[in-house]
Write an enzyme that holds these catalytic residues in place. Structure first.
Site, PDB file in Angstrom:
ATOM      1  N   LYS A 130      60.961  41.892 -30.827  1.00 60.92           N
ATOM      2  CA  LYS A 130      60.642  42.027 -29.396  1.00 60.92           C
ATOM      3  C   LYS A 130      61.039  40.749 -28.705  1.00 60.92           C
ATOM      4  O   LYS A 130      61.019  39.680 -29.304  1.00 60.92           O
ATOM      5  CB  LYS A 130      59.136  42.260 -29.217  1.00 60.92           C
ATOM      6  N   ASP A 170      62.031  47.189 -21.761  1.00 55.97           N
ATOM      7  CA  ASP A 170      60.574  47.324 -21.834  1.00 55.97           C
ATOM      8  C   ASP A 170      60.117  47.094 -20.387  1.00 55.97           C
ATOM      9  O   ASP A 170      60.932  47.264 -19.465  1.00 55.97           O
ATOM     10  CB  ASP A 170      59.986  46.296 -22.830  1.00 55.97           C
TER      11      ASP A 170
HETATM   12  N1  GLU Z   1      60.337  48.879 -25.523  1.00 55.77           N
HETATM   13  C1  GLU Z   1      60.303  50.162 -26.172  1.00 55.77           C
HETATM   14  C2  GLU Z   1      59.171  50.195 -27.177  1.00 55.77           C
HETATM   15  O1  GLU Z   1      58.144  49.612 -26.948  1.00 55.77           O
HETATM   16  C3  GLU Z   1      61.657  50.593 -26.718  1.00 55.77           C
HETATM   17  C4  GLU Z   1      62.303  49.670 -27.703  1.00 55.77           C
HETATM   18  C5  GLU Z   1      63.729  50.059 -28.085  1.00 55.77           C
HETATM   19  O2  GLU Z   1      64.231  51.082 -27.632  1.00 55.77           O
HETATM   20  O3  GLU Z   1      64.304  49.292 -28.851  1.00 55.77           O
HETATM   21  O4  GLU Z   1      59.213  50.834 -28.195  1.00 55.77           O
END
Ligand code: GLU
Length: 450
Positions: A130, A170
């Site tokens: 992340k 996100d």
């Molecule tokens: N931010 C999204 C999550 O919390 C998607 C992450 C992604 O597609 O890599 O899963």
């Protein structure tokens, strides 16, 4: 002595608390998983060997960097950027980037930890990571957003790649921001490496249904969970918090399933529209005009109400879908929802329900779908985007959505079966934590002491 935790796992949590002082969200996320693992280590004590659980709680790499940029007034601004590469046992690190003033290392770590198990649950070959920044996009011009994204990528590009780490969006990062970041990555590296980012636009390598995927996936998951009790979305009153990408496409699918969404929110307040939220109007306000939700009532006129601040969870409903942000639903909110007769709760956001709230729902026998299972449709479809990029292909909307629907069915059924196997039928928190953990742990074990 830490209550509610198997005694063999106490030292693991103590070490996490000591090593990550001042990071309450990370502590909360780790604690919840460790609470579920008591039953696993009782059955399979070998998971306690080789500090496997300790290693899973420690990110592989944490990158923190300065993001300087110039605003429209010519002033130099400084933000802090992060990328936490949490676990790559199952595949390249994968997870979104968040731009929000509340972002700090602890928040990104909690999100990376959750992402690791979520990604494992999808069954796709993706590790967990992340990133983000404490940059506040609100009120910033398009030019400022672009310059910020370019500066952010100027450092980040050294650490990512199709086989290394694949960021996506996100909170505060959508198609526009991904486009600016991809453009800068391409310029810096001289490579058209489409699979380095997901959530891309359809004009340059994005996947159909990726934008809709997290919300649609949540609705699929909750629909299947309801069916275990013979219930359906049709004619249910539904409250969805938030009004970003996850919330909007959750509402769209709930609508398609015949449910009626009567309220949604942003950080300033919430709207209630008993006739059912007008999605075309909401999309126009949020996605095109990029305005606050209070505008909805001004544009819609009679019938809709705007409540500044206050709790959206006071709105009586059958199904509650928190899709805004972490810890947005307190124990008190949960008690209110239960008193008003809620039958199911599904987390579209990451960790939106506080631990007390989860306990209130579970004690009351309310169906509860944790985010790491219920909102995994977004990242699963990101993995489908990576597949399309790798094979230089582009699938139809229907084909992509069908894959998403089957992945969500599978995640639901794996969580349900695992909960049953470990003696708590219907406990999706336990099922998700154990099933996600076992997949990551097995891969790590096979790879030696990593
Ligand atoms: N931010 C999204 C999550 O919390 C998607 C992450 C992604 O597609 O890599 O899963």
């Amino acid at each position: 002595m830490i209550t509610g935790l198997d005694e063999k796992l106490q030292p693991v949590l103590e070490e996490v608390l000591r090593r990550n002082a001042g990071e309450p969200e990370f502590h909360q996320a780790v604690r919840e998983v460790l609470e579920s693992l008591g039953r696993v280590v009782a059955k399979h004590p070998d998971y306690l060997d080789d500090a496997l659980i300790e290693r899973i709680c420690e990110p592989e790499r944490q990158i923190i960097f300065r993001v300087p940029w110039v605003d429209d007034a010519g002033q130099v601004q400084i933000n802090r950027g992060f990328r936490v590469q949490f676990n790559s046992a199952l595949g390249p690190y994968k997870g979104g980037i968040r731009f929000h003033p509340s972002v700090n290392l602890g928040i990104i770590k909690f999100l990376g930890f959750e992402q690791t198990f979520k990604n494992a649950l999808t069954g796709m070959p993706i590790g967990g990571g992340k990133g983000g920044s404490d940059f506040n996009p609100r009120g910033r011009s398009d030019g400022e957003i672009m310059r910020f994204c370019q500066s952010f990528m100027t450092e980040l590009h050294k650490h990512i790649g199709e086989y290394v780490d694949v960021p996506a969006g996100d909170i505060g990062v959508g198609g526009r921001e991904i486009g600016y970041m991809f453009g800068q990555f391409k310029r810096l590296t001289g490579r058209y490496e489409a699979g380095v980012l997901t959530g891309k636009g359809l004009a340059y390598g994005g996947s159909r249904a990726r934008r809709e995927a997290t919300g649609y996936g949540l609705a699929y998951f909750v629909g299947r969970m309801l069916s275990t009790r013979g219930a359906v979305f049709a004619d249910k009153r539904v409250v969805v918090s938030g009004s970003g990408n996850v919330a909007i496409y959750t509402m769209e699918k709930v609508d398609a399933f015949g449910g009626k969404v009567v309220a949604c929110s942003d950080s300033g307040g919430y709207i209630v529209d008993d006739a059912g939220v007008d999605l075309d109007l909401l999309k126009e306000i949020k996605e095109v005009r990029r305005e606050r939700i209070a505008e909805y009532v001004r544009s819609k006129g009679a019938g809709a109400r705007y409540i500044e601040r206050g709790s959206i969870w006071e709105t009586p409903c059958d199904i509650a879908l928190p899709c805004a942000t972490q810890n947005e639903l307190t124990g008190k909110d949960a008690a209110t929802l239960v008193a008003n007769g809620v039958i199911a709760v599904g987390e579209g956001a990451n960790m939106p329900c506080m631990p007390e709230a989860v306990r209130v729902f579970q004690d009351a026998g309310v169906l509860f779908a944790p985010g790491k299972a219920a909102n995994a449709g977004g990242v699963a479809t990101s993995a489908l985007e990576m597949q399309q990029n790798a094979s230089r292909d582009s699938w139809t909307f229907e084909q992509t959505e069908e894959r998403l629907a089957s992945i969500m069915r599978n995640i639901h059924d794996v969580c349900a079966a695992t909960a049953e196997e470990y003696g708590s039928p219907g406990d999706y928190v336990l099922g998700a934590n154990i099933a996600g953990f076992v997949r990551v742990a097995e891969a790590m074990r096979a790879l030696g002491v990593i």
